[in-house]
Design a protein around this motif. Sequence first.
Motif, PDB file in Angstrom:
ATOM      1  N   GLU A 145       0.846  -1.200   0.000  1.00 47.24           N
ATOM      2  CA  GLU A 145       0.000   0.000   0.000  1.00 47.24           C
ATOM      3  C   GLU A 145       0.878   1.246   0.000  1.00 47.24           C
ATOM      4  O   GLU A 145       2.018   1.222   0.483  1.00 47.24           O
ATOM      5  CB  GLU A 145      -0.911   0.043   1.244  1.00 47.24           C
ATOM      6  CG  GLU A 145      -2.008  -1.006   1.255  1.00 47.24           C
ATOM      7  CD  GLU A 145      -3.132  -0.710   0.279  1.00 47.24           C
ATOM      8  OE1 GLU A 145      -3.263   0.462  -0.143  1.00 47.24           O
ATOM      9  OE2 GLU A 145      -3.871  -1.653  -0.064  1.00 47.24           O
ATOM     10  N   LEU A 146       0.313   2.336  -0.532  1.00 46.85           N
ATOM     11  CA  LEU A 146       0.941   3.646  -0.467  1.00 46.85           C
ATOM     12  C   LEU A 146      -0.071   4.658   0.048  1.00 46.85           C
ATOM     13  O   LEU A 146      -1.232   4.648  -0.374  1.00 46.85           O
ATOM     14  CB  LEU A 146       1.409   4.107  -1.853  1.00 46.85           C
ATOM     15  CG  LEU A 146       2.701   3.530  -2.435  1.00 46.85           C
ATOM     16  CD1 LEU A 146       2.935   4.126  -3.823  1.00 46.85           C
ATOM     17  CD2 LEU A 146       3.880   3.822  -1.546  1.00 46.85           C
ATOM     18  N   GLY A 175       8.300   4.608  -8.704  1.00 43.01           N
ATOM     19  CA  GLY A 175       8.023   3.257  -9.168  1.00 43.01           C
ATOM     20  C   GLY A 175       8.841   2.937 -10.406  1.00 43.01           C
ATOM     21  O   GLY A 175       8.585   3.466 -11.487  1.00 43.01           O
ATOM     22  N   CYS A 176       9.852   2.092 -10.230  1.00 42.81           N
ATOM     23  CA  CYS A 176      10.683   1.596 -11.335  1.00 42.81           C
ATOM     24  C   CYS A 176      10.447   0.099 -11.468  1.00 42.81           C
ATOM     25  O   CYS A 176      11.382  -0.685 -11.682  1.00 42.81           O
ATOM     26  CB  CYS A 176      12.156   1.890 -11.067  1.00 42.81           C
ATOM     27  SG  CYS A 176      12.561   3.635 -10.915  1.00 42.81           S
ATOM     28  N   ASP A 177       9.186  -0.308 -11.313  1.00 37.80           N
ATOM     29  CA  ASP A 177       8.849  -1.721 -11.168  1.00 37.80           C
ATOM     30  C   ASP A 177       8.243  -2.329 -12.427  1.00 37.80           C
ATOM     31  O   ASP A 177       7.445  -3.254 -12.358  1.00 37.80           O
ATOM     32  CB  ASP A 177       7.952  -1.954  -9.955  1.00 37.80           C
ATOM     33  CG  ASP A 177       6.763  -1.008  -9.885  1.00 37.80           C
ATOM     34  OD1 ASP A 177       6.763   0.027 -10.556  1.00 37.80           O
ATOM     35  OD2 ASP A 177       5.825  -1.307  -9.119  1.00 37.80           O
ATOM     36  N   TRP A 186      -1.317   3.855  -8.076  1.00 39.30           N
ATOM     37  CA  TRP A 186      -1.457   5.072  -7.273  1.00 39.30           C
ATOM     38  C   TRP A 186      -1.119   6.339  -8.085  1.00 39.30           C
ATOM     39  O   TRP A 186      -1.168   7.432  -7.556  1.00 39.30           O
ATOM     40  CB  TRP A 186      -0.587   4.997  -6.034  1.00 39.30           C
ATOM     41  CG  TRP A 186      -1.119   4.018  -5.035  1.00 39.30           C
ATOM     42  CD1 TRP A 186      -2.189   4.191  -4.196  1.00 39.30           C
ATOM     43  CD2 TRP A 186      -0.635   2.692  -4.787  1.00 39.30           C
ATOM     44  NE1 TRP A 186      -2.389   3.058  -3.440  1.00 39.30           N
ATOM     45  CE2 TRP A 186      -1.448   2.115  -3.778  1.00 39.30           C
ATOM     46  CE3 TRP A 186       0.411   1.934  -5.311  1.00 39.30           C
ATOM     47  CZ2 TRP A 186      -1.243   0.833  -3.286  1.00 39.30           C
ATOM     48  CZ3 TRP A 186       0.611   0.658  -4.827  1.00 39.30           C
ATOM     49  CH2 TRP A 186      -0.215   0.118  -3.830  1.00 39.30           C
ATOM     50  N   VAL A 187      -0.778   6.141  -9.349  1.00 39.46           N
ATOM     51  CA  VAL A 187      -0.493   7.280 -10.220  1.00 39.46           C
ATOM     52  C   VAL A 187      -1.533   7.389 -11.323  1.00 39.46           C
ATOM     53  O   VAL A 187      -2.065   8.467 -11.600  1.00 39.46           O
ATOM     54  CB  VAL A 187       0.928   7.171 -10.824  1.00 39.46           C
ATOM     55  CG1 VAL A 187       1.194   8.316 -11.800  1.00 39.46           C
ATOM     56  CG2 VAL A 187       1.979   7.169  -9.714  1.00 39.46           C
ATOM     57  N   GLY A 188      -1.828   6.275 -11.953  1.00 42.24           N
ATOM     58  CA  GLY A 188      -2.813   6.273 -13.030  1.00 42.24           C
ATOM     59  C   GLY A 188      -2.490   5.198 -14.043  1.00 42.24           C
ATOM     60  O   GLY A 188      -1.333   5.031 -14.435  1.00 42.24           O
ATOM     61  N   ARG A 293       3.668  13.127  -4.621  1.00 43.23           N
ATOM     62  CA  ARG A 293       5.026  12.713  -4.272  1.00 43.23           C
ATOM     63  C   ARG A 293       5.380  11.338  -4.837  1.00 43.23           C
ATOM     64  O   ARG A 293       6.415  10.766  -4.469  1.00 43.23           O
ATOM     65  CB  ARG A 293       5.182  12.706  -2.746  1.00 43.23           C
ATOM     66  CG  ARG A 293       5.126  14.102  -2.128  1.00 43.23           C
ATOM     67  CD  ARG A 293       5.106  14.056  -0.613  1.00 43.23           C
ATOM     68  NE  ARG A 293       5.241  15.395  -0.055  1.00 43.23           N
ATOM     69  CZ  ARG A 293       6.388  15.976   0.256  1.00 43.23           C
ATOM     70  NH1 ARG A 293       7.524  15.313   0.091  1.00 43.23           N
ATOM     71  NH2 ARG A 293       6.422  17.201   0.748  1.00 43.23           N
ATOM     72  N   ILE A 294       4.545  10.813  -5.701  1.00 40.81           N
ATOM     73  CA  ILE A 294       4.752   9.477  -6.273  1.00 40.81           C
ATOM     74  C   ILE A 294       5.017   9.618  -7.771  1.00 40.81           C
ATOM     75  O   ILE A 294       4.270  10.295  -8.487  1.00 40.81           O
ATOM     76  CB  ILE A 294       3.528   8.582  -6.030  1.00 40.81           C
ATOM     77  CG1 ILE A 294       3.185   8.546  -4.536  1.00 40.81           C
ATOM     78  CG2 ILE A 294       3.782   7.174  -6.550  1.00 40.81           C
ATOM     79  CD1 ILE A 294       1.849   7.889  -4.240  1.00 40.81           C
ATOM     80  N   PHE A 295       6.073   8.954  -8.260  1.00 37.02           N
ATOM     81  CA  PHE A 295       6.511   9.086  -9.648  1.00 37.02           C
ATOM     82  C   PHE A 295       6.669   7.696 -10.270  1.00 37.02           C
ATOM     83  O   PHE A 295       6.838   6.699  -9.563  1.00 37.02           O
ATOM     84  CB  PHE A 295       7.856   9.813  -9.724  1.00 37.02           C
ATOM     85  CG  PHE A 295       7.842  11.179  -9.102  1.00 37.02           C
ATOM     86  CD1 PHE A 295       7.630  12.304  -9.872  1.00 37.02           C
ATOM     87  CD2 PHE A 295       8.038  11.335  -7.731  1.00 37.02           C
ATOM     88  CE1 PHE A 295       7.615  13.569  -9.298  1.00 37.02           C
ATOM     89  CE2 PHE A 295       8.020  12.589  -7.145  1.00 37.02           C
ATOM     90  CZ  PHE A 295       7.808  13.706  -7.938  1.00 37.02           C
TER      91      PHE A 295
END
Length: 507
Positions: A145-146, A175-177, A186-188, A293-295
């Motif tokens: 979770e984030l 996120g480099c996953d 959590w970003v789109g 704050r999430i990339f």
Amino acid sequence: MQATSLHARPGEQHDFDVAIVGCGPAGAALANLLGRQGASVLVIERNPGIPAIPRAVHIDGETMRVFQAMGLGANMLGIMRPGGGMHWVDAAGDTLLVRTGLVGLGNQGWHNDYYHHQPQMEAVLRDGFRRYPNVVLRERTELKELHQDEGGVTLATWDHVRAQAGTIHCRYVVGCDGARSTVRQWVGERFEDLGDHQAWLVVDGVLDHPLDLPEYTVQHCDPARPSTSIYVHPLRRRWELMLLPGEDPRALIEPETVWKLLERWVKPSQATLERATTYVFHSLIAERWQNGRIFLAGDAVHQTPPFLGQGLCAGMRDVANLAWKLGAALRHPETAEALLATYGPERTPHAREFVALAVEVGRVIQVTDVEEAALRNVRLQAQGLKFAFPTPQLGPGIHRPGGGVRGRVFLQPQLPDGRWLDDCVGQQFAVLMTAEAALQADSTLRNRVAALGIVLIEDGGPRVQSWLEQQQAIAVVVRPDRYVYDVCDNLQALDTALSDLARWLTG
């Protein structure tokens, strides 16, 4: 093990400045770039160790320049082979065109193309970030979770080794996953689809001894089955073969079938199959690269067909762009929101140009109609493949308006003292001036440059002098990721550029 945040303020509680989810090439590269800036970094990776299977096999000179920025250029050179171009041939093996590789070093200060075995490249990256006690890697740790707020991001994780949950607080998450990114939810999840979704069989083989095969890549424009034969190094080859309508991907990866498909190049007695798998090559650009704050970076945010060899390179450009901005945001929180909001807008059109060209080249390669292929072959023999390798401009962001070279990657010259530009500058901004302008620059301008932590190069040598003359300029301001912030035709324009830059960096 926990790292202390190097940018913490009294009363703030953060375990790390940045958490990176995924320790593939993009994640490991970002850890190096941030670690070198002094940021405290946690990398979590769901799997143990480095995957042994080869994946990407090509990088370009700009990517080598990113490795150089980490202090790992020489290490990478030890496991890389400069490329030798590509020959396009028809079904009979007759040459349609030859796209030769550049002999010697290109504008980036490196060869334009390199081939490698990805597990070796990832090992160099991981060894690289082990130089920094402020970078921590936790393998077999999964993100669950984030949650973010104005002060940071909380990660809920599961440690598969200890079979226990954990909570981590950090300022930013990247996120480099990969293409199946967990962080992306959590970003789109919406993508721009550029329309190429073709299945290919990818086979990697390790030869028992060198064979009489070309020491360059061959693109087989055979309508019966378009294929690519890639020379990685004398004992390592890759073959990519397009699936035809009605073929069962599961059946094609059976060893007996694979060897039959490879019989024009290699026999079972001459090599070992390392991997045979099928991929659907996608052409996607995420609509959102950031949520607060999430990339996202790398395959999590864009996917490309392999026809330009730019998949891994695009991920390296992502992290080079993001790393210096995160470092600046940590040093100057008052400008962080505006600074970091430029990441996606800058990178989106840049990445799109490469993906769109890869789709275009793929459409030329993937012709299966015999009559259409014959017309294509005549056109290729007469005209060649009409495209220049892209040097795209960044989208709107941290570069001055005016077009031209602004927002494009700057060359890397060797300076008069023998050093290469990037080794001299490090992860900082730089101003390079003509000799005449340097003589005229007063102490006020020099103090402004020093106050912003900018490296001033008064004599960049003949290549810089020539480049500035072509731009009818007396100075160029170059960003830490080596993209041009501004070109200035007089000292007043340079002073204005520095004033604007100061607002970005320090408010």
